[in-house]
Structures are given as C-alpha cells and as structure tokens.
Enzyme design. Structure first.
Site, short mmCIF file in Angstrom:
data_model
loop_
_atom_site.label_atom_id
_atom_site.label_comp_id
_atom_site.label_asym_id
_atom_site.label_seq_id
_atom_site.Cartn_x
_atom_site.Cartn_y
_atom_site.Cartn_z
N THR A 146 0.87 -1.19 0.00
CA THR A 146 0.00 0.00 0.00
C THR A 146 0.90 1.23 0.00
OG1 THR A 146 -0.23 -0.18 2.41
CG2 THR A 146 -1.99 -1.11 1.06
N LYS A 169 3.62 -6.88 4.08
CA LYS A 169 3.37 -5.49 3.72
C LYS A 169 3.02 -4.76 5.01
CE LYS A 169 0.20 -3.23 3.56
NZ LYS A 169 -0.70 -2.40 4.47
N THR A 180 -0.19 -2.89 11.08
CA THR A 180 -1.08 -2.94 9.90
C THR A 180 -0.35 -3.67 8.86
OG1 THR A 180 -2.06 -0.85 10.17
CG2 THR A 180 -2.26 -1.75 8.04
N GLU A 260 6.20 4.67 7.49
CA GLU A 260 5.82 5.90 6.79
C GLU A 260 6.57 7.13 7.31
OE1 GLU A 260 1.64 5.89 7.44
OE2 GLU A 260 1.22 4.64 5.69
N ASN A 379 0.18 10.92 6.36
CA ASN A 379 -1.05 10.44 6.98
C ASN A 379 -2.16 11.46 7.03
OD1 ASN A 379 -0.76 7.59 7.82
ND2 ASN A 379 1.14 8.41 8.66
N THR A 384 -7.37 11.17 0.95
CA THR A 384 -8.03 12.23 0.17
C THR A 384 -7.30 12.46 -1.14
OG1 THR A 384 -6.78 13.81 1.46
CG2 THR A 384 -9.05 13.41 2.10
#
Lengths: 384, 384
Positions: A146, A169, A180, A260, A379, A384
């Site tokens: 992702t 992942k 996650t 991230e 994040n 969006t």
C-alpha cells in the site's frame, strides 16, 4: 527469496484495477502440498475486517490450500455485505481450483470503510490463479503493497533441509497486536497445524508484537504460516521455531525500515527489569511518546522525555535509579543528567536506547520510529 | 481577570534571567488572608519534579501563603541537588516574608533534566516579592509561559459575593493526570482545606483530566487552589464547586486552543456508553490515535481510523452498532459507511466528533488537538 522459495508453493501478483495507480493489487499464494497444515495470528483489534473474520474461521481446522490477498481496500467496517464479498472471493478462488472455500484464506489491506469493487477483484483472482507459478513470490509481494515503498520478502534455509519463506506489507499503523500488516510465511517442512500454531504465535510475540511504529492497531493484521511438507524434512519444534522467528524478525526489521515518513529506526532495550512484562510496558510507553519521537526526529537526545514516559508506567523501578544511554552514551545516570548531551551522535538512521531499570534481571526490546514531518504529511493526505 | 481578582491576593511576574529570551520567568502569588486554606492536585507521573515532591508535602497541612513559580527550567530529574534547590527557593521566599517555608509552594516548568540557575532565580524571587501587588496577576500569568503563545487567565464571580480567579500555562504534553501545566486558582471565599481538596479534585477530573492534547504526561503538573476568605462569603460546597469547575473548564479550553502547533480543537463526545469509564476510555483511545489526529490535520473525516481506535479498547460495544458523526454528519452508521464523507465540513478549527456506542446511558467528552506539521516541527526543535 520469498513465499515461493520453499518447495510446494506457487504464487502470483496481478493488476486488477483496485488501485487508482493501476499497480498490482491482487495476489495469491498456493500450497500444492503434499500437506496443507496452516496456522494464523490475527489482529487484537475488536473492530475486525471481514477477511480477518473469515480467515480466522478457515484456520480453525488447520488447513489452507490458497491465500488470496488484495491491496486497494481493507474491506473493514463494511457490514454484512463486506463479509459476503470476502466469502464470494474465497468461493470464486475455490471453484477455480476445485477445492472447498473453507481451505481459502483471504487478506485485504487499504482504506477502511469502503466496499471492494468485486467486478474488478474476481477477474483479478482468476488471472492470478492462472499465472501462479513457483517463481511468482516476488510479484505477490509487490501486489500487497500500500504505502510501502518496497516489497518485503525473506527466506531462511535450515541446514537440515527445509526452508521458510515469507512476504510482508505494512508501513503505517505498526503496533502490537499486530502491525497494519499482512504476512504470509511458507515452509516445506513436515509439521502439523498445532505445532505451526505454537511456533507462529511464539515468533510473533517477540518480533511483530514488539514493533510499535505509530502506536495504532489495525483492523486487518494477519500472519499466516503454511506448510507443504514438500521437503520431506520434519524438524523438531525448536529448530522450526528458530527459522520462523528468524524470518519474522527479518520482516519486522524491513517493516520498521520502511515505516511511513520515518528517518530513524529506534531500538529501545529495557534491561534489568523485574519482569519481561515490565520491560515491554516501559519500552512501549517510550516508543509511543510523541515527544520522544519528535525529539529523535530533531536529533535531540532528550532523555528527560524518556524518563517522563517511563514514569507513566506501573513497572517496578525507583526513579532515581534509572540509567539511560543513547547510542552508547550514558546520558542519564541515576535518574539525573549524566554525560553531556552534545556527545550523542544521532546523525545516522539507527538509534539505540538502553534503559536500565535496576529492578531485576529481565529484558525486552521494542522497536519504533521517529515522528517526522513526512509522517504527518503522508497520513494527513492518505485517503483524500 | 486572574489570580488577583479575588480579594486578599497579590502577585507579580519578573524577568530573572532563566529564559534565554530575557522574558519574564519568575512569578509569585501571595495570599494575604485572613485565611490560608489550600489544596492541590499533582501529576500522576511516577517521575516527579522536585517542586512537585516539595509542594505535595506543603499541601499536607492544608495551608499555603505563597506560591513561587518559574519557567525556564522544570527542575525534574535533577536528583537530591535539585530538591535542595526547590527547598532553598521556598526558604528564601519564606525568610523575605517572615513566614515558614512549609507555607510556600513551588512550581517549575521548562526543560527536564537541568539544574535551575539559582544565582538568577533567588534574586528574581526577591524582586517578585517586592513587586507583588493586587494588580499583578496578569504579569504572573505571563511569567509562567513556556511555549505558550499567550497567557491564560480566568475569573468567575458568583452572585453570592465570592470570586474565583486563576492562571494556567501549558501548551504541550497535555494529557490526563494532568497536562504539562501549572495552574494557580485563588478564591476569596471562606472555605476549609478539606472542602477545597474535594472541590479541586472533582473539577480536575472533568476538565484538565479530559484534555489529552498529545498523550504525554508531564513530571511537573500542578493545580493549586488557595482561599483567602477575604470576601467573608462562605458558599456551600456545590456553589463553590460550580465556580471552580467553571474556571477550570475555561482554562482547559484556553490550553487546548493554544496547544503546540494545533490547527484543530477536537471534542470527542462518547455517548450511550455502558459506564462513564468506558466513555472516557474510548474517547482517550481516539484522542491518542496519531492516525486520527493526522487525518483531522488534513481535513479528512476518516471515520475508519476512529473505529480502528475504538476497537483497541475494552469498553462494552458491538462493532456493528457504533455510529459516528463528525461536525453533525452521520458519517458512520452501524459500524459501516453512512453519509458521504464529502459532506463533512472540516474547514474550521472546531471539530465535534460524536461516538454513539449504543451500550448504555453514560457519556464523557475528551478534548484533543490534531497532529500537525507544526507540532512536529516545534517538538523536534524545542530543546536544541
């Protein structure tokens, strides 16, 4: 060097149109046997995605012949219709393979709260099944990404003749119970489902469960371990456990390194704790402190924020007995200032924090990342 | 409109040279009586700053005549020498006032882990004591600021003739038990120390304890309530409690509005919970989710992250019964997607999240802020 490294497995990854980017988004991992023993560990979150609910049931009988995975949508918080989508996915794969749906595990990852586009997903599953081959592990690892910037795979070969392979992942929401993340581990060892279950649980406990990148717990976390028995080698539990734990540790480090927006890989070793639980509690409290994490992003060895985080726990310690070293520098001694903070080198990515509680003989290491501008940027713009 | 609004109090704020900026950094609040009843609430952190240890002892006998406060250094994690510094500060003020040191509370705020510069601090205390007057409350409120962008003060006047005044500092590390904050409340009501104690604890429980800006708990948090009795009015407990809670709520909202780098004031109302504890647990879990907080920074009504955070709690609920509305829009109904996310207006600073657990009749509201680029920037550069 992935799920297809052990004998008896095929895999594939294809682009089915779930991702707006057009990138690969559907993967399969198939066990060709001769054995189909399997075990799984799932998120501790009480809000569980449909595929978690489904796969947990599948694992009850300890057999998995196929795993279908998709990125581009988590199928979480999608109600009964979402569960039907997962069920239909398993039925679709099972029909194509001539097996029962109860032997098909399903994993999904992506945005929470939206239905999967089944008209794209099901043809993608067909295509992946058709393409699955013993060299397809790398493509499968790519299709489950992702926000990951790179695929994560591992292979551990034991001298006795069996192999453990895996893919993962996960780049955000990395937290105990679990991250996650989706992980599929494969092995060609001959091993029953109950041993697999105990081995994978023990491995997760000291690897993925001690990775706490941003403190958030996902709805979709799944770790599956499939055994084909194709090597003919039947290792004892400890030998298998060592190989599986090694594979999990390797994947956990890859997850941490790709978290991230992170600029630091922080290892918080809590030593001389009264219990392992105390060590884990203290490590997690420090790992979850946004003030500690922002300080490391700023290359600031702010040990006061570390002590402040330790103080929120119920672990056994005396505040004025705590020592903290950062990258080898004893910056806090006896709960007060030690070496000069300017002597700590934080210019690299690796940060080693050692917290000595002087309260016993147990220890644990929690891994985390810094809290960076890029984390916030990524994040705040993700959905969006 | 501050600590000197009630009769019987004097205050001052001066620049003593503790802050590199040269700004005001030492304050005093003096109770001229006729009564000196007092109560206090302190951080729940087990790593406690020297002034917290000292002031907690002072409050045991329920009397305070003077509060000495400094910014520019927390005097936390400074060992026995740091405690001696606090003790010396109280003795210094007491000697100048002709009272006992046991009647002098001390509060410090700033960086953890460094000794206070006593050669600057003590003359500053002398100067502040000399300047203290009934109009000095505003100067005191300014002198306790650290990363605050504005002073925070309040006055509540009761129709029966007594007044509650207060000042607060705190902009980061805002979390239950309490925020990184110093609060001094004053009243000219006639009230004994034990009533003050119960009133200030009850007020903190539903105000400061439900403000959770960044999830971090400080070593220095202190809320003091001093009563001079100078109004001659002896309110009943409920009347006093209402005024004190109102003052605390007002200050808590000012703390939230000035939280480091924040762009949103987020109120998380958890309704129809099985218990108030459940409501608080759920509200805090959501308030502490970095993924929820970054989503709001990005004006993204990401209800999936809210459900994911709720799922980490042990509160009573069925995942498929949860409703979530954001700024009045029922974006999640029955644990799945409700109204279209594009209909949620997040352009303003105020964000109202209502989580309906459908599990009982209790409720609580937790207040927090978003996690912004400016928060990371400010906290990665604070001590360097």
């Amino acid at each position: 060097m992935t799920t297809t490294s052990p004998k008896g497995f095929r895999a594939a990854g294809v682009a089915a149109g779930l991702k707006a980017s057009g990138g690969p988004d559907v993967a399969v991992v198939l066990n060709d046997g001769p054995r189909f023993d399997a075990a799984g560990v799932f998120t501790g979150n009480r809000v569980q995605a449909a595929p978690v609910v489904w796969s947990r049931e599948v694992l009850r009988h300890g057999q998995v012949r196929a795993v279908v995975l998709n990125s581009g949508g988590a199928n979480a918080c999608t109600g009964p219709a979402g569960f039907q989508d997962t069920h239909a996915t398993a039925e679709h794969a099972a029909a194509a393979m001539g097996i029962g749906a109860a032997d098909v595990a399903v994993c999904s990852t992506g945005l929470i709260g939206e239905r999967l586009p089944m008209p794209q997903l099901l043809p993608g599953v067909t295509s992946a099944l058709n393409k699955a081959d013993p060299g397809g592990g790398a493509a499968a690892a790519e299709a489950i990404m992702t926000t990951d910037t790179r695929p994560k795979t591992v292979t551990v070969t034991d001298a006795s003749g069996f192999t453990v392979g895996g893919m993962a992942k996960g780049a955000g929401m990395l937290a105990p119970g679990l991250a996650t993340m989706l992980v599929v581990l494969t092995t060609d060892a001959v091993v029953d489902a109950s041993t697999l279950d105990s081995v994978v649980r023990a491995a997760c406990r000291v690897t993925f469960d001690r990775l706490d990148s941003d403190g958030c717990m996902s709805t979709n976390d799944t770790v599956l371990l499939l055994a084909s028995g194709a090597s003919g080698v039947a290792p004892d539990r400890d030998t298998l456990g060592e190989a599986v734990t090694g594979a999990c540790e390797d994947l956990a480090r890859q997850l941490q390194a790709d978290a991230e927006g992170s600029t630091k890989d922080i290892a918080i070793a809590v030593v001389n704790a009264a219990s392992e639980d105390d060590a884990v509690e203290v490590g997690r409290a420090v790992a979850r402190s946004n003030l500690v994490k922002t300080a490391f992003f700023g290359n600031d060895p702010n040990w006061g924020r570390i002590l402040s985080a330790i103080g929120t726990t119920s672990a056994a310690f005396e505040p004025d007995a705590i020592d903290v070293s950062i990258n080898g520098v004893p910056i806090c001694v006896g709960g007060a200032a030690g070496a000069d903070r300017s002597t700590v080198d934080l210019s690299g990515r690796a940060v080693d924090v050692t917290i000595d509680l002087h309260a016993g003989g147990e220890r644990a290491t929690i891994r985390t990342n810094d809290l960076s501008l890029a984390y916030v940027h990524e994040n705040s713009a993700y959905s969006t």
